[in-house]
Design a protein around this motif. Sequence first.
Motif, PDB file in Angstrom:
ATOM      1  N   HIS A 260      23.264  42.451  46.863  1.00 43.50           N
ATOM      2  CA  HIS A 260      21.860  42.575  46.446  1.00 43.50           C
ATOM      3  C   HIS A 260      21.181  41.206  46.332  1.00 43.50           C
ATOM      4  N   ILE A 261      21.983  40.178  45.942  1.00 44.04           N
ATOM      5  CA  ILE A 261      21.440  38.823  45.747  1.00 44.04           C
ATOM      6  C   ILE A 261      22.306  37.873  46.595  1.00 44.04           C
ATOM      7  N   PRO A 262      21.985  37.718  47.888  1.00 42.74           N
ATOM      8  CA  PRO A 262      22.882  36.985  48.805  1.00 42.74           C
ATOM      9  C   PRO A 262      23.183  35.552  48.366  1.00 42.74           C
ATOM     10  N   GLU A 263      22.252  34.895  47.646  1.00 38.46           N
ATOM     11  CA  GLU A 263      22.493  33.489  47.261  1.00 38.46           C
ATOM     12  C   GLU A 263      23.371  33.362  46.006  1.00 38.46           C
ATOM     13  N   PHE A 264      23.780  34.486  45.396  1.00 37.77           N
ATOM     14  CA  PHE A 264      24.591  34.463  44.168  1.00 37.77           C
ATOM     15  C   PHE A 264      25.968  33.817  44.425  1.00 37.77           C
ATOM     16  N   THR A 265      26.366  32.920  43.494  1.00 40.67           N
ATOM     17  CA  THR A 265      27.708  32.330  43.600  1.00 40.67           C
ATOM     18  C   THR A 265      28.441  32.474  42.265  1.00 40.67           C
ATOM     19  N   ILE A 266      29.760  32.527  42.331  1.00 36.58           N
ATOM     20  CA  ILE A 266      30.574  32.629  41.114  1.00 36.58           C
ATOM     21  C   ILE A 266      31.620  31.519  41.106  1.00 36.58           C
ATOM     22  N   SER A 267      31.892  30.969  39.915  1.00 37.65           N
ATOM     23  CA  SER A 267      33.008  30.033  39.759  1.00 37.65           C
ATOM     24  C   SER A 267      33.847  30.531  38.576  1.00 37.65           C
ATOM     25  N   TYR A 268      35.028  29.947  38.393  1.00 36.34           N
ATOM     26  CA  TYR A 268      35.959  30.476  37.395  1.00 36.34           C
ATOM     27  C   TYR A 268      36.452  29.376  36.462  1.00 36.34           C
ATOM     28  N   GLU A 269      36.278  29.613  35.162  1.00 37.68           N
ATOM     29  CA  GLU A 269      36.837  28.704  34.148  1.00 37.68           C
ATOM     30  C   GLU A 269      37.471  29.541  33.059  1.00 37.68           C
ATOM     31  N   PRO A 270      38.688  30.065  33.313  1.00 40.24           N
ATOM     32  CA  PRO A 270      39.315  30.951  32.327  1.00 40.24           C
ATOM     33  C   PRO A 270      39.506  30.247  30.988  1.00 40.24           C
ATOM     34  N   ASP A 271      39.229  30.979  29.884  1.00 36.02           N
ATOM     35  CA  ASP A 271      39.441  30.414  28.550  1.00 36.02           C
ATOM     36  C   ASP A 271      40.422  31.306  27.772  1.00 36.02           C
ATOM     37  N   TYR A 272      40.379  31.256  26.425  1.00 33.42           N
ATOM     38  CA  TYR A 272      41.361  32.002  25.624  1.00 33.42           C
ATOM     39  C   TYR A 272      41.322  33.507  25.881  1.00 33.42           C
ATOM     40  N   ARG A 273      40.219  33.998  26.442  1.00 40.55           N
ATOM     41  CA  ARG A 273      40.105  35.433  26.691  1.00 40.55           C
ATOM     42  C   ARG A 273      40.968  35.887  27.868  1.00 40.55           C
ATOM     43  N   GLN A 274      41.363  34.907  28.728  1.00 40.62           N
ATOM     44  CA  GLN A 274      42.231  35.255  29.863  1.00 40.62           C
ATOM     45  C   GLN A 274      43.556  35.869  29.370  1.00 40.62           C
ATOM     46  N   GLN A 275      44.095  35.270  28.329  1.00 44.67           N
ATOM     47  CA  GLN A 275      45.383  35.755  27.797  1.00 44.67           C
ATOM     48  C   GLN A 275      45.249  37.182  27.252  1.00 44.67           C
ATOM     49  N   ILE A 276      44.098  37.445  26.628  1.00 41.41           N
ATOM     50  CA  ILE A 276      43.862  38.806  26.112  1.00 41.41           C
ATOM     51  C   ILE A 276      43.824  39.783  27.287  1.00 41.41           C
ATOM     52  N   ALA A 277      43.039  39.427  28.305  1.00 34.11           N
ATOM     53  CA  ALA A 277      42.876  40.311  29.470  1.00 34.11           C
ATOM     54  C   ALA A 277      44.210  40.531  30.181  1.00 34.11           C
ATOM     55  N   ASP A 278      45.041  39.493  30.230  1.00 28.88           N
ATOM     56  CA  ASP A 278      46.322  39.597  30.932  1.00 28.88           C
ATOM     57  C   ASP A 278      47.259  40.623  30.286  1.00 28.88           C
ATOM     58  N   GLY A 279      47.035  40.908  29.005  1.00 27.47           N
ATOM     59  CA  GLY A 279      47.892  41.884  28.324  1.00 27.47           C
ATOM     60  C   GLY A 279      47.372  43.307  28.436  1.00 27.47           C
ATOM     61  N   TRP A 280      46.202  43.483  29.008  1.00 27.07           N
ATOM     62  CA  TRP A 280      45.591  44.816  29.075  1.00 27.07           C
ATOM     63  C   TRP A 280      45.840  45.459  30.438  1.00 27.07           C
ATOM     64  N   PRO A 281      45.706  46.795  30.506  1.00 24.05           N
ATOM     65  CA  PRO A 281      45.918  47.481  31.784  1.00 24.05           C
ATOM     66  C   PRO A 281      44.941  47.016  32.869  1.00 24.05           C
ATOM     67  N   ASN A 282      45.354  47.231  34.137  1.00 23.33           N
ATOM     68  CA  ASN A 282      44.427  47.029  35.257  1.00 23.33           C
ATOM     69  C   ASN A 282      43.599  48.293  35.481  1.00 23.33           C
ATOM     70  N   SER A 283      44.246  49.424  35.246  1.00 24.86           N
ATOM     71  CA  SER A 283      43.564  50.711  35.428  1.00 24.86           C
ATOM     72  C   SER A 283      44.254  51.743  34.538  1.00 24.86           C
ATOM     73  N   MET A 284      43.556  52.854  34.271  1.00 25.44           N
ATOM     74  CA  MET A 284      44.075  53.827  33.294  1.00 25.44           C
ATOM     75  C   MET A 284      44.176  55.216  33.904  1.00 25.44           C
ATOM     76  N   ASP A 285      45.197  55.947  33.493  1.00 27.18           N
ATOM     77  CA  ASP A 285      45.330  57.353  33.886  1.00 27.18           C
ATOM     78  C   ASP A 285      44.735  58.214  32.771  1.00 27.18           C
ATOM     79  N   ASP A 286      43.616  58.877  33.092  1.00 27.65           N
ATOM     80  CA  ASP A 286      42.961  59.693  32.060  1.00 27.65           C
ATOM     81  C   ASP A 286      43.049  61.187  32.395  1.00 27.65           C
TER      82      ASP A 286
END
Length: 312
Positions: A260-286
């Motif tokens: 939708h926004i072709p000029e959009f760019t992303i960069s990555y600077e993982p912080d303390y929240r990376q460790q939290i996310a790493d312990g959580w599921p990638n996907s869930m069976d509901d």
Amino acid sequence: MKKDKILVIGACGQIGVELTLALRKMYGDANVVASDLREEHELLKGTGPYVSLDVMNKEMLHVLIIRHNITQVYLLAAILSATGEKNPLLAWHINMQSLLNVLDIAKEENIDKVYWPSSIAVFGPNSPMQDTPQHTIIEPTTIYGISKFAGERWCEYYNHRYGVDVRSLRYPGLISYKSAPGGGTTDYAVEIFHEAKEHKKYTSFLSENTYLPMMYMPDAIRATIELMEADASKISVRSAYNLSGMSFSPKEIAAEIKKHIPEFTISYEPDYRQQIADGWPNSMDDSLARADWGWKHEYDLEKMTADMLKNI
Ligand code: NAD
Ligand code: AKB
């Protein structure tokens, strides 16, 4: 119009604003009392009764419930994962005591139904990451996840021991444009839209391939109401149901926004929240939520992205 009288606690938060407005449509504006510690949210002003409440004050809560003849309580007040790690004892205290206050008053006053959300945060690094099942290893490593898991056990206990009709969902990360998220690990997936629109770039605090379960707010609101409206005989889980909508990584959502926004760019600077996310599921069976009370999600990444960018 239904006859119930509803109290929403934490009504000015990311979920509370939209849930309160949806409940007011169903039950009538005057029958849904919104409450929070904060000042009334702009979107709630003029739409129905608002009460300033600290849910930790059990006496005030009790008086409010009696005074307004409350028949259903939605408890949304909590400290979320990222904020919780900054002050674990406070997060434990607020997340547990708020729930115990509500459950205990519900038992005493024979409240018809209680809703309290759990989270994907109950799972930990020893749980299966892919299609995480309803019943599996649950060893949360954040204080938020620990409090949610303990809360689930209390909900089931109050249901089995005292017959309190309490219902719960393990929400994934929720994405919305009406109200801002409140200090979670999945908040990047909301911030990215605002930054994309305003600055055409975003620095993600999670790494590019961090997959997490996510859901668009309209689906979450509908799931909550459908669970609460379901016949009690259909509710086989009295702790909390797994609930699933979509799963994506920062890299994937960035690619979708770029359409939708072709000029959009992303960069990555993982912080303390990376460790939290790493312990959580990638996907869930509901599948249990789908089988028990007919849950079906509507939004995928593509549909949600188009709607977010249209509405922000
Ligand atoms: P939020 O932080 O946006 O809102 C919580 C609200 O509770 C805030 O308005 C806050 O002022 C209020 N509050 C805090 N302490 C209070 C107190 N002592 N008394 C009264 N009000 C108080 O949170 P949210 O994202 O709307 O989450 C609501 C619930 O859903 C929480 O239990 C959260 O753990 C759960 N949940 C949210 C998500 C998500 O992605 N938003 C995912 C999983 C679970
Ligand atoms: C958080 O990131 O803390 C919440 C959640 C998934 O419970 N959004």
